[in-house]
Design a protein around this motif. Sequence first.
Motif: not given
Lengths: 113, 116
Positions: A30-32, A47-56, A67-70, A85-95
């Motif tokens: 749902s967001s990453l 940064v936080t991205v929430v929309t498929g295809g979003e570029v910030k 696009d598929a938010r995966k 530094g250490l770069y981490l991605c983190a996401g909130a899984v849908v559902g």
Amino acid sequence: TQLLEQSPQFLSIQEGENLTVYCNSSSVFSSLQWYRQEPGEGPVLLVTVVTGGEVKKLKRLTFQFGDARKDSSLHITAAQPGDTGLYLCAGAVVGGGADGLTFGKGTHLIIQP
Amino acid sequence: ETGVTQSPTHLIKTRGQQVTLRCSSQSGHNTVSWYQQALGQGPQFIFQYYREEENGRGNFPPRFSGLQFPNYSSELNVNALELDDSALYLCASSLYLAGGRTDTQYFGPGTRLTVL
């Protein structure tokens, strides 16, 4: 099984070069978020991205959400030693409800002067 | 710099002891999540507290427990410490959203726990 796969795990490049870090999953998020962490400190949100295809864009950093938010990517242009530094991605899984953030193992980035 | 604070910054314990770590959330946030980060790994979700109750839990045994207080600050308690509990313990605060999710999480500096 790691829900979020980050690649590469380690990257050492010269100052001025460009680089891309990838974050991939078979799950939909749902967001990453992208965080940067210094040794012995907590992760700092980039940064936080929430929309498929979003570029910030954040100065020389460009973040893209698939696009598929995966999946997501972080591109750094003209890297500088201060980007190390250490770069981490983190996401909130849908559902996922109140299951907290799922983190990748991180990408250790070293920019050589 | 976030408004999330943690104490202590470092702690050394021996196997079998108990430890309490503390976290003060950022102003305006009502949810606190705790994570364990082993050396060289990404953070792993322990649990989340909202309205003074555990609102979600990761794959950690019951000897990991917590509390949230009316001012939204929180404690993480670990009983019967094991060597593998040595890690950086991170607290993150956020705002609760509908459906059990929270808004973006902001992390504190962490507590480095060493178990000998």
